[in-house]
Design a protein around this motif. Structure first.
Motif, short mmCIF file in Angstrom:
data_model
loop_
_atom_site.label_atom_id
_atom_site.label_comp_id
_atom_site.label_asym_id
_atom_site.label_seq_id
_atom_site.Cartn_x
_atom_site.Cartn_y
_atom_site.Cartn_z
N MET A 1 0.90 56.90 43.93
CA MET A 1 -0.27 57.67 43.56
C MET A 1 -1.47 56.55 43.48
SD MET A 1 -0.79 60.94 40.96
CE MET A 1 -2.73 61.21 40.59
N ASN A 2 -2.62 56.64 44.24
CA ASN A 2 -3.54 55.84 43.86
C ASN A 2 -4.39 55.80 42.58
OD1 ASN A 2 -3.30 53.88 46.09
ND2 ASN A 2 -4.80 55.05 47.25
N ARG A 3 -4.25 54.63 41.90
CA ARG A 3 -4.99 54.85 40.53
C ARG A 3 -6.39 54.32 40.68
NH1 ARG A 3 -5.72 51.55 36.08
NH2 ARG A 3 -5.98 52.19 34.03
N LEU A 4 -7.38 54.86 39.97
CA LEU A 4 -8.81 54.10 40.36
C LEU A 4 -8.83 53.05 39.50
CD1 LEU A 4 -11.73 54.51 41.74
CD2 LEU A 4 -12.20 55.89 39.80
N LYS A 5 -9.25 51.58 39.99
CA LYS A 5 -9.28 50.44 39.10
C LYS A 5 -10.43 50.58 38.01
CE LYS A 5 -9.82 45.78 39.74
NZ LYS A 5 -10.63 44.74 40.53
N VAL A 6 -10.08 50.17 37.00
CA VAL A 6 -11.04 50.02 35.84
C VAL A 6 -11.89 48.77 36.35
CG1 VAL A 6 -11.63 49.82 33.52
CG2 VAL A 6 -9.72 51.07 34.28
N SER A 7 -13.18 48.79 36.84
CA SER A 7 -13.79 47.53 37.10
C SER A 7 -14.63 47.01 36.01
CB SER A 7 -14.70 47.46 38.49
OG SER A 7 -15.38 48.66 38.21
N LYS A 8 -14.83 45.72 35.89
CA LYS A 8 -15.66 44.97 34.94
C LYS A 8 -16.84 44.90 34.81
CE LYS A 8 -13.67 41.33 33.10
NZ LYS A 8 -12.95 40.10 33.12
N THR A 9 -17.70 45.34 34.02
CA THR A 9 -19.16 45.21 34.08
C THR A 9 -19.49 43.67 33.64
OG1 THR A 9 -19.45 47.39 33.11
CG2 THR A 9 -21.14 45.99 32.98
N ILE A 10 -19.93 42.93 34.63
CA ILE A 10 -20.17 41.58 34.29
C ILE A 10 -21.58 41.37 33.53
CG2 ILE A 10 -20.69 39.29 35.51
CD1 ILE A 10 -18.63 40.46 37.65
N LYS A 11 -21.66 40.90 32.47
CA LYS A 11 -22.77 40.61 31.64
C LYS A 11 -23.03 39.13 31.35
CE LYS A 11 -21.17 43.88 28.61
NZ LYS A 11 -21.46 44.38 27.41
N LEU A 12 -24.19 38.97 30.57
CA LEU A 12 -24.36 37.50 30.28
C LEU A 12 -23.64 36.88 29.19
CD1 LEU A 12 -28.53 37.73 30.17
CD2 LEU A 12 -26.85 37.13 32.27
N PHE A 13 -23.66 35.60 28.82
CA PHE A 13 -22.72 35.19 27.87
C PHE A 13 -24.03 34.22 26.72
CE2 PHE A 13 -19.77 32.11 25.91
CZ PHE A 13 -18.99 32.90 25.12
N ILE A 14 -24.34 35.15 25.77
CA ILE A 14 -25.08 34.44 24.87
C ILE A 14 -24.91 34.47 23.44
CG2 ILE A 14 -27.79 34.47 23.84
CD1 ILE A 14 -28.49 35.61 26.47
N ASP A 15 -24.77 33.30 22.57
CA ASP A 15 -24.25 33.45 21.26
C ASP A 15 -22.87 34.01 20.91
OD1 ASP A 15 -24.63 32.69 18.74
OD2 ASP A 15 -25.90 34.49 18.12
N GLY A 16 -21.94 33.60 21.98
CA GLY A 16 -20.68 34.21 21.80
C GLY A 16 -20.46 35.80 21.91
N LYS A 17 -21.60 36.57 22.40
CA LYS A 17 -21.55 37.64 22.86
C LYS A 17 -21.89 38.22 24.09
CE LYS A 17 -23.43 38.53 17.89
NZ LYS A 17 -23.75 37.15 17.69
N PHE A 18 -21.70 39.36 24.44
CA PHE A 18 -21.69 39.64 25.92
C PHE A 18 -22.86 40.51 26.35
CE2 PHE A 18 -17.38 38.30 25.38
CZ PHE A 18 -17.30 37.41 26.66
N PRO A 19 -24.23 40.14 26.16
CA PRO A 19 -25.29 41.15 26.06
C PRO A 19 -25.81 41.43 27.53
CG PRO A 19 -26.20 39.01 25.61
CD PRO A 19 -24.69 38.96 25.77
#
Lengths: 283, 497
Positions: A1-19
């Motif tokens: 059965m095909n599972r729908l992949k969980v794709s990643k939201t790509i964000k910036l990397f500032i001050d150790g966080k991903f805003p």
């Protein structure tokens, strides 16, 4: 059965966080040679850039005062994490850059080797390029290289992973902090790269990664008074000329040379200052 | 005892002061120096009249009298000088061995030593600085710089581990008037040792010692064109740095002009070295040896009339000892002898030019409007020439003009701090980053402070020491690149991969 992949939201990397970018803007990138959407990448704004500089500035005292041994271990940890993240690096290189698996693997190998190389240099470049100077008189006099401060890095337009990683790591190896504007072509590399940094005990703000438009961001880098060094890998005459003219405002140290050698102390020396201390000898 | 009181007691001749020694000057004779009335440019090993046909006067700032006329190099003259330097680079200087280059430099060093007194007198006549400084500091250091760099010429393979180096080509160098011959030596010696050739523009008010150095080059049989001197003012300098056929610009001078040079050379591949201004902090902790610290502060700001880019012009004194330090400073300043630079006893000589004196006056005036807590020595000033009394502003706010602007004169600003962290923060509160001083008897405190200070040269329990083996240069808007030491070679070479 095909599972729908969980794709990643790509964000910036500032001050150790991903805003996400505060501007809410994105740029679509596609699988190479196709119209299939790979991701919406953040199109960083001037404000994102300024927040990165603030983060880099705030991280500077802590990072530069860590022991060289400690910085070396953290950089080595990045190599360990990168090795474990190989599949994600390959995914970006193959799917967005159209590289063969073999070429992509070579790039990842070289990038990891650069991390190991500079991890071993954190406590040695001072010995190679420092000096005890035999002044003519009763004084102890020594010169040591020390980090310059906040460095902005414009990566080359097309992603070259070893060169990108070599520049970032050679800049922070001496204790500088950095904000890198990632290549427009290959910007999705921000995802695995930022996650390597975030999981290697690199303090927040030491490395900040932005995706977006070079043309939009570089003039703000040129005029920002808290940025003291700029590594310009764009090989674009207009960019380097603007950086020099506007950068003269606070005497930015600008390196436009793309070193042939990824593993070279010269890359460290571009962004250090030599401090000389005198003290009399006597009773 | 202040000078005033001393003078009064001389006049009254009371029984309690049976005799007072009158001051006797100890003048250095000047007949050792012969100055040509009309000076030419030094291009391709020869003294040549300027194509521009123009000349300008150079004065003795201690008297305001004219010493000589200097040639003003125009565009065509600068071009001829660069062509001579290029030819010498291609045909001679890049062809001979490092050992051979070293031989010339050693010879030059020795010839300078032989004619040292002549240089010292000429420099004092032209610049106005005390003869004791030119004689004991400037000229010996000039010779030492040539001697030190001479030895590097055939050892460049050891200079940068893991790398071979090659010369850049022709260097265009522009130097200031505060240490005329010393700045020429700082620029020329490493450039030549590393295999470059040179076109140098001395400052318009202090070119005579460079022209005497040209005679030394002739005596040393330095190949024609290896070093060329183009005299002139700002326009000549601008022609030089803009010339298409130079590979390197080395500049020492003001931050404003430095920035304009960076902008003028943007987009070219010229390598740059910038030694610019400063507003260096001088920190005195309460555990310092106070008398030594006061002496260091005096030397830090009043050496060379304060015409020193690394002058310790901002005194940061720990609050608990402010009163005693200020009291001792006043007493010591009253003892400084201001006057005839040719007198071997003189501590503070002439301000180099009318223009500079006016600039100092206007900054002091502004300072006094902002802060009336002002002190100056009561010493008499000579009637002729350009002189300024040593002075300070006490309790100067960090934001005040005298705390932020480089004055380049005998003017000190004083403020206080309570903790080492505050001292470091205040010291770093400037766009400059050339030098700093620390006075404390506690080693660990000195090292902590030195580490925190953002400056290229840190003098701990000393100040204003210079040596050819010791790198000199700044952080931030004090410029980039180092001069002196192994690190001083770096700006003149291509480090190959």
């Amino acid at each position: 059965m095909n599972r729908l992949k969980v794709s990643k939201t790509i964000k910036l990397f500032i001050d150790g966080k991903f805003p996400r970018t505060e501007s809410g803007r994105t740029t679509d990138i596609f699988f190479s040679d196709s119209k299939k959407l790979y991701a919406h990448l953040c199109k960083a704004s001037r404000k994102d850039l300024r927040m990165s500089v603030d983060a880099a500035k705030a991280a500077l005292p802590g990072w530069s005062s860590k022991t060289a041994y400690n910085r070396g271990q953290i950089l080595y940890r990045m190599a360990e994490m990168a090795e474990a993240k190989r599949q994600e690096f390959l995914d970006v290189l193959e799917n967005t850059m159209g590289m063969s698996t073999e070429d992509a693997n070579t790039q990842v190998d070289q990038a990891i080797d650069c991390l190991v190389y500079y991890a071993g240099f954190t406590d040695k470049y001072q010995q190679v390029y420092g000096a005890v100077n035999p002044v003519s008189g009763p004084h102890h006099n020594f010169t040591t290289p020390e980090p310059m401060g906040v460095v902005a890095h414009l990566a080359s337009t097309n992603l070259n992973l070893p060169s990108l990683v070599s520049e970032i790591v050679s800049v922070i190896c001496s204790g500088n902090t950095v904000l890198t504007v990632l290549p427009e072509n290959g910007a999705a590399i921000i995802a695995p790269l930022s996650e390597v940094i975030a999981t290697s005990d690199v303090p927040g703000g030491v490395v900040n990664l932005l995706t977006g438009s070079f043309d939009e961001l570089y003039p703000h880098i040129a005029t920002h008074m808290e940025i003291i060094g700029v590594k310009d890998q764009t090989e674009n005459d207009k960019v380097s000329k603007t950086l020099q003219i506007e950068g003269a405002l606070n005497m930015k140290r600008i390196s436009t040379q793309n070193e042939e050698n990824l593993k070279d102390i010269k890359n460290i020396l571009d962004f250090v200052e030599f401090k000389t201390v005198w003290h009399p000898i006597g009773v | 005892m202040t000078r005033k009181k001393l003078n009064q007691s001389t006049e009254t001749k009371t029984a309690s002061t049976p005799f007072v020694f009158e001051y006797s000057p100890a003048p250095q004779e000047t007949n050792i120096v012969k100055i040509e009335k009309k000076n030419k440019l030094f291009i391709d090993g020869k003294f040549v009249a300027p194509k521009s046909g123009k000349y300008f006067a150079t004065l003795n700032p201690a008297t305001g009298e004219k010493l000589a006329d200097l040639a003003e190099a125009g565009k065509q003259d600068v071009d001829l000088a660069v062509k001579a330097a290029r030819k010498a680079y291609k045909n001679v200087w890049s062809k001979i061995s490092g050992e051979e280059r070293g031989r010339y430099l050693f010879r030059i060093a020795r010839l300078i030593q032989e004619r040292a007194r002549e240089f010292a007198v000429l420099e004092t006549l032209d610049n106005g600085k005390p003869i004791k400084e030119t004689r004991d500091i400037d000229i010996p250091l000039v010779a030492a710089h040539f001697f030190y760099n001479a030895g590097w010429a055939d050892k460049l393979n050891y200079a940068f581990p893991g790398h071979q180096v090659s010369p850049l080509g022709v260097a265009g160098q522009v130097i200031p008037w505060n240490f005329p011959l010393l700045m020429a030596a700082w620029k020329i010696a490493p450039a030549l040792a590393t295999g470059n050739t040179v076109v140098l523009k001395p400052a318009e008010t202090t070119s005579l010692s460079a022209l005497l150095l040209a005679r030394i080059f002739q005596e040393a049989e330095l190949p024609d064109g290896v070093v060329n001197f183009v005299t002139g003012a700002g326009e000549t300098g601008a022609e030089l740095v803009a010339h298409k056929d130079i590979n390197k610009v080395a500049f020492t001078g003001s931050t404003d002009i430095g920035k304009s040079i960076v902008q003028a050379t943007a987009g070219t591949n010229k390598r740059l070295t910038m030694e610019l201004g400063g507003k260096s902090a001088h920190i005195v902790y309460e555990d310092a040896a106070i008398d030594q610290a006061v002496e260091g502060v005096i030397n830090g700001i009043f050496f060379n009339q304060g015409h020193v880019c690394c002058a310790g012009s901002r005194l940061l004194v720990e609050e608990s000892i402010q009163d005693i330090v200020v009291k001792k400073l006043k007493r010591r300043m009253e003892e400084l002898r201001v006057g005839d630079p040719m007198d071997k006893n003189t501590d503070i000589g002439a301000i180099n030019s009318k223009e500079q004196l006016n600039k100092i006056h206007s900054l002091v005036k502004k300072g006094r409007e902002e802060n009336p807590d002002f002190f100056e020595s009561s010493c008499p000033l000579p009637k002729k020439g350009y002189f300024h009394r040593p002075c300070f502003f006490n309790n100067a706010a960090s934001s005040s003009t005298v705390s932020r602007v480089e004055i380049f004169g005998p003017v000190l600003s004083i403020s206080t701090f309570r903790t080492p962290d505050e001292a470091i923060a205040k010291a770093n509160d400037t766009n400059f980053g050339l030098a700093a001083g620390i006075w404390s008897e506690k080693g660990s405190k000195i090292h902590k402070t030195a580490l925190g200070l953002k400056a290229g040269i840190i003098w701990a329990n000393t100040y204003n020491k210079f040596d050819p083996t010791s790198p000199f240069g700044g952080y931030f808007e004090s410029g980039f690149g180092r001069e002196g030491g192994r690190h001083g070679l770096l700006p003149y070479v291509e480090v190959n991969s």
